[in-house]
Structures are given as C-alpha cells and as structure tokens.
Design an enzyme around this catalytic site. Structure first.
Site, mmCIF file in Angstrom:
data_model
loop_
_atom_site.group_PDB
_atom_site.id
_atom_site.type_symbol
_atom_site.label_atom_id
_atom_site.label_comp_id
_atom_site.label_asym_id
_atom_site.label_seq_id
_atom_site.Cartn_x
_atom_site.Cartn_y
_atom_site.Cartn_z
ATOM 1 N N CYS A 112 33.834 49.909 36.809
ATOM 2 C CA CYS A 112 32.764 49.666 37.797
ATOM 3 C C CYS A 112 31.756 50.816 37.861
ATOM 4 O O CYS A 112 30.719 50.696 38.512
ATOM 5 C CB CYS A 112 33.370 49.413 39.162
ATOM 6 N N HIS A 247 28.465 50.295 44.097
ATOM 7 C CA HIS A 247 29.262 49.243 43.468
ATOM 8 C C HIS A 247 29.767 48.325 44.579
ATOM 9 O O HIS A 247 30.211 48.788 45.631
ATOM 10 C CB HIS A 247 30.431 49.872 42.710
ATOM 11 N N ASN A 277 33.036 41.016 43.400
ATOM 12 C CA ASN A 277 33.048 42.252 42.618
ATOM 13 C C ASN A 277 32.814 41.900 41.147
ATOM 14 O O ASN A 277 33.653 41.220 40.546
ATOM 15 C CB ASN A 277 34.408 42.932 42.822
HETATM 16 N N1 ACO Z 1 44.599 35.680 51.079
HETATM 17 C C1 ACO Z 1 45.471 35.829 52.081
HETATM 18 N N2 ACO Z 1 46.332 36.855 52.158
HETATM 19 C C2 ACO Z 1 46.301 37.771 51.169
HETATM 20 C C3 ACO Z 1 45.412 37.672 50.085
HETATM 21 C C4 ACO Z 1 44.532 36.568 50.046
HETATM 22 N N3 ACO Z 1 43.647 36.380 49.062
HETATM 23 N N4 ACO Z 1 45.603 38.722 49.262
HETATM 24 C C5 ACO Z 1 46.573 39.461 49.803
HETATM 25 N N5 ACO Z 1 47.006 38.884 50.953
HETATM 26 C C6 ACO Z 1 48.037 39.336 51.869
HETATM 27 C C7 ACO Z 1 49.024 40.282 51.215
HETATM 28 O O1 ACO Z 1 50.026 39.567 50.527
HETATM 29 C C8 ACO Z 1 49.554 41.026 52.416
HETATM 30 O O2 ACO Z 1 50.522 40.214 53.047
HETATM 31 P P1 ACO Z 1 51.862 40.856 53.681
HETATM 32 O O3 ACO Z 1 51.363 41.774 54.752
HETATM 33 O O4 ACO Z 1 52.578 39.670 54.177
HETATM 34 O O5 ACO Z 1 52.513 41.574 52.548
HETATM 35 C C9 ACO Z 1 48.366 41.126 53.356
HETATM 36 O O6 ACO Z 1 47.441 40.118 52.913
HETATM 37 C C10 ACO Z 1 47.665 42.479 53.335
HETATM 38 O O7 ACO Z 1 47.440 42.842 51.968
HETATM 39 P P2 ACO Z 1 46.747 44.208 51.604
HETATM 40 O O8 ACO Z 1 46.755 44.389 50.110
HETATM 41 O O9 ACO Z 1 47.343 45.286 52.445
HETATM 42 O O10 ACO Z 1 45.244 43.920 52.104
HETATM 43 P P3 ACO Z 1 44.070 44.946 52.244
HETATM 44 O O11 ACO Z 1 43.591 44.964 53.625
HETATM 45 O O12 ACO Z 1 44.387 46.271 51.589
HETATM 46 O O13 ACO Z 1 42.942 44.256 51.372
HETATM 47 C C11 ACO Z 1 41.853 44.453 49.204
HETATM 48 C C12 ACO Z 1 43.136 44.052 49.979
HETATM 49 C C13 ACO Z 1 40.723 43.574 49.652
HETATM 50 C C14 ACO Z 1 42.102 44.282 47.720
HETATM 51 C C15 ACO Z 1 41.509 45.945 49.508
HETATM 52 O O14 ACO Z 1 42.655 46.743 49.381
HETATM 53 C C16 ACO Z 1 40.424 46.499 48.597
HETATM 54 O O15 ACO Z 1 39.276 46.111 48.658
HETATM 55 N N6 ACO Z 1 40.737 47.499 47.738
HETATM 56 C C17 ACO Z 1 39.771 48.150 46.887
HETATM 57 C C18 ACO Z 1 39.299 47.296 45.729
HETATM 58 C C19 ACO Z 1 38.314 48.081 44.865
HETATM 59 O O16 ACO Z 1 37.551 48.871 45.365
HETATM 60 N N7 ACO Z 1 38.370 47.925 43.553
HETATM 61 C C20 ACO Z 1 37.575 48.842 42.739
HETATM 62 C C21 ACO Z 1 36.913 48.357 41.631
HETATM 63 S S1 ACO Z 1 37.614 47.053 40.699
HETATM 64 C C22 ACO Z 1 37.478 47.537 39.047
HETATM 65 O O17 ACO Z 1 37.297 48.679 38.709
HETATM 66 C C23 ACO Z 1 37.654 46.466 37.968
#
Ligand code: ACO
Length: 320
Positions: A112, A247, A277
């Site tokens: 990214c 990004h 993304n």
């Molecule tokens: N729908 C419903 N529930 C979901 C989903 C979904 N699509 N995905 C995960 N959950 C659930 C999980 O299973 C978890 O359930 P549990 O509590 O029963 O275990 C709960 O939601 C919370 O999951 P988390 O992973 O803790 O959710 P979080 O608030 O951290 O959000 C996210 C996840 C959106 C991915 C976030 O962590 C994020 O944006 N991270 C950074 C991503 C990023 O910046 N990537 C960089 C670039 S990508 C690249 O370089 C290719």
C-alpha cells in the site's frame, strides 16, 4: 529531493460494484459491521480485466489530462502486488497497451506504500538520466488473492488503478520511504515455494492474510512517523499542507491520526467508502479523483501518506 511535477492525473475502476450487503450471501457479516469498523460501503471488483488492463485505462486518462502522447513517455513504473504475471512486468504490458514504442518499464512491490515508492523511484530516474516524462501507476486486482471465505479480510479490498504523468522540472518534491521486517507475518500473501532441486516450485496458499488489530496499531504509528518525517525534511509544519491524501485502509486509522495531530477530519481526502482498500492503487485513485473534482489545484501543497505490508510506510509532499 528530486525535481518533478505532476502534469496529468487518471484513474479507473472495474464496472462491477459489490455493496456490503452482497457479502451476506458468502460470509456471516453485515453492512453495519463493515461500515462502522472500516468506513467501507462498496468496492469495485474485476470480472475479466487484469491489472495491466485497468492500469492502462488509468494511464490513458492521465496522458489525455496531460495532453501528451505515447511518444512523449520515457519511463513507466507500476506499483502493484497483483501483477498479471511473474514476467514480463505489468509495466511492460502497459507499455504495449498504450502503444509506447521505447521506454524503460518495470514494477515496484511495496504494497500500500507502493505508489509513493514508485513516484520516488521514477522521479530519481528522470533526474539521474536526464529524461523528461514518466507515467507512474498504482494498480491492483486484489480480488485475485482475496479469500472469499474469510470474512475478516474479504470485505475490505477492492480493485482499481490510478496514474499520473510526471515531468522533470525545478519543483522540489519531498519523499520519505521506510520499511521494516514484518517478523510476525501480520500481513502477507505467498507465491510459489521451492520443492527441491530439479522439482521446481509449488503453488503455496496465495491468499492475503492479515492480523487486522496488529496492522491497525502499526498503521497509526507509521502514518504519524511518515507525516512527521516528511514535514521535517521539507522544513514545513502541518498547517502548511493543504490536503493529506492517505492510503485508504480504514477511516478509524485516520480518525486516530487526526486526534494525534489535532486536525479536522476534512484535512484528509477519504474515498474508502466508495472503493474499499485498493492497496497500491488507493492513493493514486484518490489523488486523481481530488484533482478531477477540483478539491486540489495549482499552487496547493499536498501530502501523500502510505502504509502496508512489508511492513512499509512512506510519504511525499508535492506542490501542484
Ligand atoms: N463481519 C462481521 N464480523 C466480523 C467480520 C465481518 N466482516 N470480520 C471480523 N469479524 C468479527 C471477528 O471475528 C471478531 O469476532 P469475535 O470477537 O467473536 O472474535 C470481531 O468481529 C472483531 O474482530 P477484530 O479483528 O477485532 O475487528 P477490528 O475492530 O480490529 O476490525 C479490521 C478489523 C477492520 C481489519 C481492522 O483491524 C483494520 O482495519 N486493520 C488495519 C487494516 C490495514 O490497515 N491494512 C493495511 C494495508 S492492507 C495491505 O497492505 C495489502
């Protein structure tokens, strides 16, 4: 510091749109979860267009915007983690699709942050080789490597491409690019792995894997460091910047960065709700969109900020 100016902007996204509710047919999720956790409402996904196809459409728009033809281009650099093939490079294919007869062409893989790495590299090559113009592209067909049974990643990503034509000038652009080893493998997609001598390679599980929470924490630190480092190099303060184009990974990352710098949300250009993304394409699409919507224009000072797998992070300050 390299001397270059952006003279044309373009972007392209595949026609098929998938809304959050569409994912309810393949995984257990909801529009409410996706929107509140990420800011994403929809994303464009490719049907049969590959990365070079969408990249060349974005590049063509940038060339038309700049008023240049294929013969005016000396260099094509494409940032992507989803190339059409191991070889030739996506940039080589773009060259052909655009009808460019003679130019240097290669890809850059910095996830990214890739578009900023590519801008830095392209402008350095123009300066070092006394060349005039380059097309710099960020393009991804991430849907090729997304695991559509994994709800924690499949809802996040989209396909698309953004491009600029840059020209060597007296303008001083500031770049800051940094990488560190991702010891914990918190964000990766594998390719082939060796099977042994005379046995060739084996297709590994190529799907994108991410520990979202760890990447989230890294991202906030990386964006703050990238902004700080570019400002220090340029001798500017945050108030000297008209618009920050980050990004587009998660609106909550930008909200945390706003709190750190005590900035209004509207100092950042955000379009993640429309495209999700798109990795190396996201900054390039946002930059082109901001230009064509006249959110930015001549004389504005814009900062681009990237972060992603590697781990990589990068920033760039440019005067339009
Ligand atoms: N729908 C419903 N529930 C979901 C989903 C979904 N699509 N995905 C995960 N959950 C659930 C999980 O299973 C978890 O359930 P549990 O509590 O029963 O275990 C709960 O939601 C919370 O999951 P988390 O992973 O803790 O959710 P979080 O608030 O951290 O959000 C996210 C996840 C959106 C991915 C976030 O962590 C994020 O944006 N991270 C950074 C991503 C990023 O910046 N990537 C960089 C670039 S990508 C690249 O370089 C290719």
């Amino acid at each position: 510091m390299n001397d270059m100016k952006i003279i044309g902007f373009g972007h392209y996204v595949p026609k098929t749109i998938k809304y959050n509710d569409d994912f309810k047919t393949i995984v257990e999720t909801s529009d409410e979860w996706i929107k509140s956790r990420t800011g994403i409402s929809k994303r464009h996904l490719t049907d049969d267009e590959n990365t070079s196809d969408i990249a060349s459409k974005a590049a063509l728009m940038a060339m038309e915007d700049a008023g240049v033809s294929a013969d005016d281009i000396d260099l094509v650099v494409c940032a992507t983690i989803t190339p059409d093939s191991f070889t030739p490079s996506t940039a080589s294919k773009i060259l052909k699709l655009l009808g460019i007869k003679r130019a240097m062409a290669f890809d850059i893989s910095a996830a990214c942050s890739g578009f900023i790495y590519a801008m830095n590299t392209a402008s350095a090559i123009l300066t070092a080789n006394n060349l005039r113009r380059a097309i710099v592209i960020g393009a991804e067909t991430l849907s090729k490597i997304v695991d559509y049974t994994d709800r924690s990643t499949c809802v996040l990503f989209g396909d698309g491409a953004g491009a600029v034509v840059i020209e060597a000038t007296e303008n001083k652009s500031v770049f800051y690019c940094m990488s560190k080893t991702d010891e914990e493998n918190i964000l990766y997609a594998n390719a082939l792995k060796p099977q042994g001598v005379f046995k060739g390679g084996l297709i590994d599980d190529y799907h994108l894997k991410m520990n979202g929470q760890k990447v989230f924490k890294f991202a906030i630190e990386a964006v703050n460091d990238a902004i700080n480092s570019a400002l220090n190099t340029a001798g500017l303060t945050i108030n000297d910047i008209d618009l920050i184009i980050p990004h587009q990974a998660n609106e909550r990352i930008i909200a945390a960065v706003c709190r750190h710098w005590n900035l209004d949300f509207n100092r950042f250009y955000l379009n993640i709700s429309e495209y999700g993304n798109t990795s190396a394409a996201s900054i390039a699409i946002a930059l082109s969109e901001a230009h064509h919507k006249k959110v930015i224009g001549k004389g504005n000072r814009v900062m681009l900020v990237g972060f992603g797998a590697g781990l990589t992070w990068a920033s760039m300050i440019i005067e339009l």
